[in-house]
Design an enzyme around this catalytic site. Structure first.
Site, mmCIF file in Angstrom:
data_model
loop_
_atom_site.group_PDB
_atom_site.id
_atom_site.type_symbol
_atom_site.label_atom_id
_atom_site.label_comp_id
_atom_site.label_asym_id
_atom_site.label_seq_id
_atom_site.Cartn_x
_atom_site.Cartn_y
_atom_site.Cartn_z
ATOM 1 C CG LEU A 220 -1.993 -1.088 1.267
ATOM 2 C CD1 LEU A 220 -3.029 -0.761 2.336
ATOM 3 C CD2 LEU A 220 -2.672 -1.293 -0.065
ATOM 4 N N GLY A 221 1.937 1.311 0.731
ATOM 5 C CA GLY A 221 2.706 2.543 0.732
ATOM 6 C C GLY A 221 3.933 2.469 1.605
ATOM 7 C CB THR A 275 -2.520 4.569 3.347
ATOM 8 O OG1 THR A 275 -3.452 3.503 3.487
ATOM 9 C CG2 THR A 275 -1.170 4.004 2.928
ATOM 10 C CG HIS A 278 0.983 4.845 9.122
ATOM 11 N ND1 HIS A 278 0.696 4.206 10.306
ATOM 12 C CD2 HIS A 278 2.176 4.332 8.715
ATOM 13 C CE1 HIS A 278 1.665 3.342 10.597
ATOM 14 N NE2 HIS A 278 2.572 3.404 9.631
ATOM 15 C CD GLU A 279 3.590 4.688 4.972
ATOM 16 O OE1 GLU A 279 4.713 5.024 5.366
ATOM 17 O OE2 GLU A 279 3.150 3.536 5.088
ATOM 18 C CG HIS A 282 6.461 6.012 9.097
ATOM 19 N ND1 HIS A 282 6.829 5.677 10.376
ATOM 20 C CD2 HIS A 282 5.587 5.053 8.688
ATOM 21 C CE1 HIS A 282 6.207 4.562 10.727
ATOM 22 N NE2 HIS A 282 5.444 4.171 9.733
ATOM 23 C CD1 TRP A 290 5.176 -2.881 17.461
ATOM 24 C CD2 TRP A 290 3.651 -1.579 16.497
ATOM 25 N NE1 TRP A 290 5.263 -3.084 16.104
ATOM 26 C CE2 TRP A 290 4.334 -2.293 15.488
ATOM 27 C CE3 TRP A 290 2.640 -0.691 16.114
ATOM 28 C CZ2 TRP A 290 4.027 -2.152 14.141
ATOM 29 C CZ3 TRP A 290 2.339 -0.551 14.774
ATOM 30 C CH2 TRP A 290 3.034 -1.271 13.812
ATOM 31 C CB THR A 303 1.929 6.967 22.668
ATOM 32 O OG1 THR A 303 3.313 6.652 22.785
ATOM 33 C CG2 THR A 303 1.749 8.166 21.746
ATOM 34 C CG ASP A 337 -7.831 4.242 6.121
ATOM 35 O OD1 ASP A 337 -6.829 3.660 6.585
ATOM 36 O OD2 ASP A 337 -7.886 4.701 4.968
#
Length: 688
Positions: A220-221, A275, A278-279, A282, A290, A303, A337
């Site tokens: 996905l990515g 998606t 989230h990316e 990063h 986690w 968190t 999502d």
């Protein structure tokens, strides 16, 4: 305080994330040896309910370490980052006050000649919806999904994403860069070695996104972590500048929330744009919540400590707690999502620290590429669509149609333009285009070229809307055209296909199709083998009919073919029953194709081609006829209703005639018959 686990691997590197397997879970259980980046996927990385693999970060990191043993360690990065984050926390007030940082964005839509709206060439509206979602999520905008969290530590990250308004050449743009390349799908290796270096805009001035069709359709990515190579005490072995950015499968880029006319090409599950949220996290320095290990550390104290990644949207206690739940709604988890809605204050601190200090992030704060430049009323831009080397069946080999894209970069609608063009530096030719393009919209101009060999074409805008074009810097293009080659013809009917796999059989698939797209023979994926010797050589006998065209395709989902290295030397070949080799190969990257014919073809290729189709179908207004360049323009078309009554009849003389306005048609089913010389093709469409 969270503790750093020794198993945690974190680099300033490309981070591959968010995989989804489109097969059912039972199918996945039968393919236990699936690999990513040459590494077998651990069973715990597979969602036991849905079979989804949403991230391969650790596998990719091990792969990158093998490629470059000098990569920065997590300890180096966190040692540099920790005091800066501490300083940032001290500066932050409870009201989250501070300046808004705007990041200029360019989205490179990578396709292979498809019309806009046909996968993977997604529409402008789908692209724009993704940037809308990023802003809702990073700014915690009330009244949007990104602003639904009532958690007191939910943060407005104070970062906004804005489409670039000026391109690297100083010309106006809408921040959507469509690039046609000569391949249907791309592996992650090919993205780094070919696509990104060839298309990237200066990463110190733009945040680069790419949307593509991946050769591994489970991917996905992924994003590239920030590079701190210019900071004190750090090794310069960060991520390369010519690969910096975020990559997405075309069908998870955007949100169905904004799909007002059912034109978005989105996945059934991951269709709300998270998606890329989230990316982008990063890309701005966040790691998985986690910490990529059991009860690991994401270096954000607010968190909860997660046992592991989460799927769906569960309720679950955090590590070593009987009262605190895991933050499954965090954008850096793997939940659906619809479940995601929060970045925390400490995640914001980390992002702010990165964008203030990391190379190719801090420079974006002062980039003006999203600022408007003076526009003119009449401004047409030309772009050359890449010409590809293809073997075709039943088509004259001395003619091709070269596509040139004309964009309206002016403030007035573009209704006419005159082009001057020359072939191989020869005499000047004129092409008069008419249409109606709103600002930043485009149309295709098709130039028919008759030539004995490949060559060059030069084209220039002579006028726009009947007057001199007001911006000369985007008027001219030069490119290479390629004359299609006739597919080789054989007299044999019986063939032997041999396949010597490498160790990673799960990456290999192949098929043989006839000219109508019917799958005659196929195989794979196969079983992986942990060590040498290689698997037993496979052999398949084919009996093929005469006077037909065939295409053989072999795929490798990881884009590294079946040859070489520690996996041994794999190969394939196709031989006639008499032992004549017609094709063979090893290092074909993500795929290789070979087209051939048996005997002489009839004149039915136009009538049977699977590359001729209608879009969008169903349609609410405009209907387009898609025909490969090699066939040239048809002569005419006629539209009949279900009673056989002819509703529309039109001769075709230019590319624009392939776009049909159906507004006068009542809702229902219709049939369009397209005529080219003595051939006809009838297709069905629905008017809504």
């Amino acid at each position: 305080m969270k503790t750093i686990t020794p198993n945690f691997l974190h680099k300033i590197v490309l981070l591959f994330c968010l995989f989804a397997v489109v097969n059912t879970y039972s199918q996945i259980k039968n393919t236990t040896n699936k690999t990513l980046f040459g590494k077998t996927i651990a069973p715990e990385s597979v969602n036991p309910k849905t079979g989804q693999i949403r991230c391969a970060t650790m596998e990719y990191e091990k792969y990158l370490q093998q490629k470059n043993p000098n990569r920065m360690t997590s300890a180096q990065f966190e040692t540099w980052l920790a005091p800066l984050v501490k300083k940032q926390k001290a500066m932050r007030t409870s009201s989250q006050s501070g300046g808004i940082i705007t990041i200029p964005v360019v989205v490179h839509v990578i396709y292979n000649g498809q019309a806009i709206g046909v996968a993977p060439n997604i529409t402008d509206a789908q692209v724009q919806s993704q940037i809308t979602i990023l802003n809702q999520d990073f700014r915690k905008i009330l009244g949007t999904p990104g602003g639904t969290s009532t958690n007191p530590i939910a943060a407005d990250v104070q970062i906004e994403f804005a489409f670039a308004q000026v391109d690297p050449n100083g010309n106006p743009t809408n921040g959507i860069d469509r690039v046609s390349l000569c391949q249907d799908a791309w592996s992650e290796n090919e993205m780094n070695t070919t696509v990104k270096p060839a298309t990237i805009w200066d990463p110190t001035q733009y945040m680069n996104f790419w949307t593509v069709q991946f050769s591994d359709n489970t991917l996905l990515g992924y994003a590239q972590f920030p590079d701190a190579s210019t900071l004190p005490g750090l090794d310069p072995s960060g991520g390369a500048a010519n690969t910096d950015g975020v990559v997405s499968s075309y069908n998870v880029f955007g949100s169905k929330t904004y799909d007002t006319n059912n034109s978005f090409l989105l996945d059934g599950t991951y269709n709300k744009g998270r998606t890329m949220t989230h990316e982008a996290g990063h890309w701005l320095g966040l790691i998985h919540i986690w910490g990529d290990s059991t009860c690991g550390d994401d270096y954000c104290a607010d968190t909860p400590v997660h046992h592991d990644k989460n799927y769906g949207c569960p309720t679950k206690l955090s590590c070593n707690s009987t009262t605190v739940n895991e933050m499954v709604e965090n954008y850096m988890d793997y939940t659906d999502d619809a479940c995601m809605n929060i970045f925390t204050l400490n995640q914001k601190d980390r992002i702010t620290t990165i964008i203030n200090n990391a190379a190719r992030r801090s420079s974006l704060k002062t980039s003006t590429k999203n600022s408007p430049i003076p526009l003119f009323a009449n401004d047409a831009e030309l772009k050359f669509e890449t010409s590809c080397n293809v073997a075709v069946c039943g088509i004259a080999s001395n003619q091709t149609i070269q596509k040139i894209l004309i964009y309206n970069r002016g403030t007035s609608n573009l209704t006419s333009a005159t082009l001057n063009y020359s072939i191989n530096g020869g005499s000047n030719n004129t092409y008069n285009w008419t249409g109606n393009l709103a600002p930043n919209k485009s149309a295709i101009i098709s130039i028919t070229i008759n030539a004995a060999a490949n060559g060059t074409i030069n084209a220039t805008i002579a006028s726009a809307n009947g007057v001199t074009d007001q911006r000369s810097s985007n008027n001219s293009v030069t490119g290479t055209f390629i004359i299609p080659t006739a597919a080789p013809s054989y007299t044999y009917n019986d063939y032997v296909f041999r396949l010597q796999q490498d160790k990673w059989g799960s990456e290999t698939t192949w098929n043989l199709k006839d000219g109508t797209g019917t799958n005659l023979y196929s195989g794979g994926p196969y079983t992986n083998k942990s060590d040498l010797p290689l698997p037993t050589l496979l052999s398949f006998n084919w009996t093929l009919a005469s006077n037909k065209c065939y295409t053989f395709t072999i795929n490798d989902s990881q884009g590294d073919g079946i040859c070489c290295g520690d996996s041994g030397d794999g190969y394939y070949d196709i031989k006639s029953s008499t032992g004549i080799v017609i094709t063979s190969g090893t290092t074909f990257y993500s795929s290789a194709k070979y087209t051939f014919t048996i005997g002489s073809l009839g004149n039915d290729q136009f009538e049977t081609s699977t590359d001729i189709y209608l879009y969008p179908n169903p349609t609410k207004g405009t209907l387009n006829i898609q025909i490969p360049n090699a066939y040239g323009l048809p002569n005419s078309y006629a539209i009949n209703n279900v009673l056989g009554q002819k509703i529309i009849q039109k001769n075709i003389s230019k590319e624009a005639d392939l776009t049909i306005n159906t507004s006068a048609l009542s809702n229902g089913v219709y049939f369009i018959t397209i005529v080219k010389e003595d051939q006809k093709r009838t297709l069905r469409f629905i008017k809504e």
